[in-house]
Scaffold this motif. Sequence first.
Motif: not given
Lengths: 695, 695
Positions: A342-370
Motif C-alpha cells: 500500500r503506497s500510503s504505508l510504503r512511503q512512511k515505513y518501507a525503509g524502517a527495517w533496513d534502517d534498523v539492520a544498518k544500526v545493528v551492523a554499525m554497532f557490532q564492531p564497537r560492541r565490546k568497547e561499549y
Amino acid sequence: MKRLALLSVAFALAARADEGMWTFDNFPAKKVRQKYGFSPDAQWLQQAQLASVRLAGGCSGSFVSPEGLVMTNHHCSHSCIEQLSTKEKDFVAEGFYAPTLENEVKCPEIELNQLIQIGDVTARVQGATKGLKPGKEFNDKRKAAMASIERECAAGNDRLRCDVVELYHGGQYSLYKYKRFQDVRLVFAPEVAIAFFGGDPDNFNFPRYDLDVSFLRAYEDGKPVRTEHYFRFSPAGAKEGELTFVSGHPGGTDRELTMAELQYQRDVALPERLFDLAQLRGALTMFTEQSPEHHRIAENALFGTENSYKAIKGRFEALVAPTLWKQKAERERALRAKVDARSSLRQKYAGAWDDVAKVVAMFQPRRKEYRYVEQGAGFNSPLYRIARDLVRGTEELQKPNEQRLREYTDARLPQLKQGLFSKAPLYEDFEVFKLSYGLVKVREELGADHPFVKKVLGKKSPQELAQELVKTKLYDVKVREQLWQGGRDAVLASSDPMIQFARMVDPDARAIRKWYEEEVETRETVGAERIAAAKFEMEGKSNYPDATFTLRLSYGAVKGYEENGHRVDPLTTIGGAFERATGRDPFRLPESWLRANEKQQLNPSTPFNMCTTNDIIGGNSGSPVFDKDRQLVGLIFDGNIQSLGGEYGFDETVNRAVAVHSSALIEALDHVYGAQRIVAELKGAPVTATGPAAR
Amino acid sequence: MKRLALLSVAFALAARADEGMWTFDNFPAKKVRQKYGFSPDAQWLQQAQLASVRLAGGCSGSFVSPEGLVMTNHHCSHSCIEQLSTKEKDFVAEGFYAPTLENEVKCPEIELNQLIQIGDVTARVQGATKGLKPGKEFNDKRKAAMASIERECAAGNDRLRCDVVELYHGGQYSLYKYKRFQDVRLVFAPEVAIAFFGGDPDNFNFPRYDLDVSFLRAYEDGKPVRTEHYFRFSPAGAKEGELTFVSGHPGGTDRELTMAELQYQRDVALPERLFDLAQLRGALTMFTEQSPEHHRIAENALFGTENSYKAIKGRFEALVAPTLWKQKAERERALRAKVDARSSLRQKYAGAWDDVAKVVAMFQPRRKEYRYVEQGAGFNSPLYRIARDLVRGTEELQKPNEQRLREYTDARLPQLKQGLFSKAPLYEDFEVFKLSYGLVKVREELGADHPFVKKVLGKKSPQELAQELVKTKLYDVKVREQLWQGGRDAVLASSDPMIQFARMVDPDARAIRKWYEEEVETRETVGAERIAAAKFEMEGKSNYPDATFTLRLSYGAVKGYEENGHRVDPLTTIGGAFERATGRDPFRLPESWLRANEKQQLNPSTPFNMCTTNDIIGGNSGSPVFDKDRQLVGLIFDGNIQSLGGEYGFDETVNRAVAVHSSALIEALDHVYGAQRIVAELKGAPVTATGPAAR
C-alpha cells in the motif's frame, strides 16, 4: 492470494490464547471474558494495581496486609539477607524470623515502588525530536524532554518516583508515577535450602518443591506503612483449571525485534554473554568452595550468575530452534509485504527495517568497547560503581537537570543515593577476585594492544592492579558521603586509588557512550518508532508491548502440560519434597523441615508448587498469583524450561509459570517456622508492637 | 546462464592461491610451479615425507639430525615436561637441557610415527558394505574390514603402526603405514615464559615473539635411532616472499561439510563446546591459582583448555560471519543444481544431502547422552580412562580382532598400552577437581532425573562420589598391569572403586555407542560417500581432502597482510620481545634471556617469528617449515586469529601460519642456553655419548 496472506498475518499478530503481559491501561477484558467467563472491571484493576509492588532492584511483590507487609521471593531478598548476615550469623543458611516488629531489620538496598498513576506523554517525547535527524541534537532534545517530564512529575518529592517508559519500542511513551519506599525491613525468610531446594539442577524446571518466599515490611517515618490495598490469602488456594491472574514487573522481552536484531542476538550477543557467564560461573563456583566464609559472601553472586546463564541459554536455544525462527521470519516478511503493498504505508515505513539492520551492523564492531569501557563489564565491583557514581555524579550535578546523563537526573537521585550510601558490607578478597577477573577479561576482549587496555593496565598485571584498587577507602560510607558533599572539587582532589581509576576511565567511557547515544541509539529509536507506527496503523493496539520492567497483568489457569510424551501435573505436594530429598545439597531439606515432618506436623498432601499458563518472564519473580476475587492463591518464583523461549514468543502448550501454592506458604509458616505473628497478620489480625499473640 | 553458473562453481571449487593440505600422493606440483617456478619431484617428496614425524598425541615434528633428534613445539612436549617435573623441580618453569645423551629422559606418553608407505584400500573397505543398507551389518562389516587391513599390514610387529584413513569423507580409504617409536626422550625445552611469551592474550595473534620449541630424541633398543632422512637447518633462514613448504599433520578441517552439518556446528555443537570450555576455564584458572603446586600440576590442562576455547571461538565466529556462510550455501546450491541438472548424476546422488541432514536431525536429541555417557565428557580424569580401558579392553580382547571396538583392535594395542601403563604421575586433588566438576556437569546436561544420572549418583553428591572414586589403587602402574594380565576375571573380581564405577557405566555407554555406530554413523558414511563420489565425478581429484591428522604438504610464502587498515610485517625480531615485555606474566621474559641481553650476547635484529601463507590448522603444531632445497627455515607453532576460520575455508589475504624463524632457534640455543651440543648436532656434528665437545 494477497488478501488471504494479509488475513493470516492479522491472525498471527493477534495475541493468542493466554499470551500477553498487558499494561493496566490496555487490558483485554473482553478476550478474558470470552475464554474464562469473567473479566475484571476498572475498580478491580485499580485495586490489583495498587496492591502490587515493584522491587526496584529487579523483582515484583505485593502488599499482603494493611500494615505494609510485603510478600516476595526469597531470591529477591537474598542479597539483603546476605548483607545482614555476618561471619558469625548466616541468615541465608539458617533463615530469619523477626518475632516482633522491633526485630525487623532494614535492608540496605531495597527500594519498593507502588504504581499510583499512568499517563500518556507520547506527544511530548516524540514532539521534542520532531523533524530532527538522528544525531546529537536528537539525543539531547529527547533526553531533556524525558528529564523534564520526570522532574515535573515528582516535583522534588523523594517519596515519589516518576519514570518515562518507552513502550512498543518507542510507539508510545507513558509516565509511570510510583510511591517510593526506601525503608524496607526484613520480616521473614526460610533457609535457602528449602527456598531453593533442588538448586541449579532444578532451576527453571517443573515439578518443583520450593518455598521461595520472604516477607518484608515497608516503613515510613519509622512506622509500618498503612495501605488499604493489599491481597488477602485465599482460604483454599487454587485448583487445577482455575483462572489465575499475575500482576508483576516482567523485566524485558524481545518479541518485537526485527530479524536483523534477532540475528544479532542469536549469533553475537547471546553467545558472547553465555561465554562470559559460563567462565564466571566456573570461577565463582571455585571461589565459593574455598572456604565457608567465601561461600557465604559469594553465594548470591553465584546464584545470579547461574540463573542468568540458564535463562539466557534457554533463549539462545529458542533462537536456534528452526520453528520459532521461521515463524518470526515469516511474520516480518508478511508485515513488510503489507507495507510495500500500500503506497500510503510504503512511503512512511518501507525503509524502517533496513534502517534498523544498518544500526545493528554499525554497532557490532564497537560492541565490546561499549560493553567493557562504558558499561564496565570488566570492572564488575561495587567499589568501582561507587567510585564512578562519585566521579560522574559530582560532575553531572553541575549541569542543569535536562542536560545530565539519564541516571543522574533529579528523578533518579534517590535510588542512586541509596546504592551509593548503602551500608551493605564489602569484602576485600571478593573484590580482588571480581576485579582481577574483570581486568583479565577487558584485556582479552579488547586485546592487549588496545589503547584503553594499555592506558588502564600500563605494565601492571590485572592482579596487581586489582590489589592496588582494593586499597580504596570507599568501603567506608562516611568517606563516600564526604566526597559526594564535597562535590567535584573533592573528587578531583582525592588520592583514593579507586577514585583515580574511575577518573582515568571516564573520558574514554563518555566518548563511546556519546557515540552510542548519538549515532546508534537515535537511529534505532527512529527506526523502531516507525515500525511501531506501522504496526499501530495496521493493527491498532490489539497487542501488548514488549516487557519493560513495568507493571503488567497476565491471565491464565492452573494447568499441566505434556513433556517427552508424558503428562506433567500442575500441582506438587509437600510429601513430594521428602521423596525427592537425598540429604545432600542441593537436594537437602533443612533441619526444621525434617523435624516438623518427624513430629507429623506437616500434611504431606498439602499442595506445594503449581504451574499456570500465565505469561511471565524474569522480573516477575515475587509476583502475586490471585483469583477473580483478588484472593491470593500463589507466589510466582520461576518458569519452566520451556518458558525461557518466552523472551521471543509465547507457546501456551508448554510455557508455564511456576509458583508456590498459597497453602504451602501458610502450612510452612505455621507448622515449620511457628511464625504465628505472620500467619495471623495474613489472616487479618492487627499488627501490634509485639505482634499478634503466639497461639 | 547455466553454463556461466557452472563455470563459476568450477572456479570456486578449484583450490585457490596457496590453499590446500595436500596428501603426499596427490600433490599439485604443476600449480606450484606455475606460481613459484618450482615444483618438487617424487624423490623430493619422499625425502620430506620420511623426515617428517607425527606425535601420536596430536602434534607434528621432524627429524633434524641423522641420530633421531626430533624438533617439535614446546607446547607439544608440555605434558611430558610437566610429567617429568616434581614439586621440587619444575622443568616447565625452569626449562630442561640434557647436557649429555645420558641425561635425556624418557617421556611417559609420547609416541612418534614416521610415515613410510601410503596405499589405497578404497575398494576393499567400500566393497565390504556393498549393497548393504545402513545398520548393524553395515557397521560390523565395515569395521571388520578396517581391522583386518590394519592387522595384516602390521603383521604383529609393534614397531609398525597401520591406520586405515578415511579421506574425502569416505570417498577414498588409504592405508597409512608408519614406523612407530615409543621410546622418546626429552632433550631440551626452554622456560615456558619464552616458549609461550604473551600467553593466552597473544595466542593466535601476530606479531609474535615465542620460542615455542622443544627437542626430543627417538630411541630404539636403548640407542638413538639412526635415520638418513632429516631436515638440515638453513644457514640464512627464510626471507620475505620466499617459497615455503610445511609438512605436518593437520588434525581436522570441516571444509566439505554440508550446510545441514554446518548449521548443526554453528547452532549446537560449537556453542555447547564453548559453554563447556569457558566454564572449565574459569574453574581451572582458580584451581591453578590456589597454590604453586596446583599451578604446576594443572597449567598444561589450563593451556589446553584456553587454547581450545580460543580456537573454537574463532571457528564459531567464522560461521556466524555472513560472507563465509553465503559462499558455502551458494557452493552447495550450485553443486546440487549441477547434480539435479543431469539425470545420470541425479539418480545416483540427488538425495545425499537430504540424507545427511536427516542424520544430523536424528543425532541431535541424543548428542548429550553420546557425549556424556560414551565419550566420558563428565568423567574427565585419567583414572577413569584407565579403569575403562581395563574394563573394556579385557572384555574386548576375548573377541576376535575383527569384532572388537576399533580402539581395542590389535593395531591399536601398542598405543593403548603406552597410556594404560604410563608412569606419568597423577595427583589426587586434581583428580577430585576434575571428577567433581565433570559429575556436576553430567547431572546438569542430562538432567537430575535422567536414569543414567540417578544410577551413577544415587543419593550421593558429585563431590562425595568423586572423593570415593579417587581412593582407587589405579595410581599404581603395577595394579593396572596385574588387572590387565588377569584379564576379564580379574577385573570382574576387583573391588577397586574406579573399576566398579567404570563397570557400572559400561553397559549404558555401549548401548548409546551401538546406536550411534549402527544408526547414525552408517547413514552418515553412506551419505557422505555419495556426496564425495558426486564431487569426484564432476571434479576428479583436483581438490585436497579435509584434514584427518595424517601427513599433508602445504606450500606458501613468507608474507605479511593487512589488518584494520594497517600492514603487518611477516617477520618480528628478538629485540621486539624486549620491547613488548612488561616484567609481568604472561609478558615476562625469563631470567636467562634478561641475562643474555644484559651481556649483549643476543643480536636484537635476529628474526624471531614469521608468518607465511601456508594452509595449516591445529595438529600442524611442530611442523617443519622448509625451502625448496628442503632446508629448515622455521617451526610452525600457531596461526593468526584469522586462520581459525581455516576450519571451513582458506582466505589467503589474511590467513597466516605462524612459525619460529630458524635463526632465532640457533641464536637462542647458542647464546641464551649454551646448548652447544644441540647446535653442533643441528649443524651436522656426530653425536657421542657425552655429546659434541662444548666450544
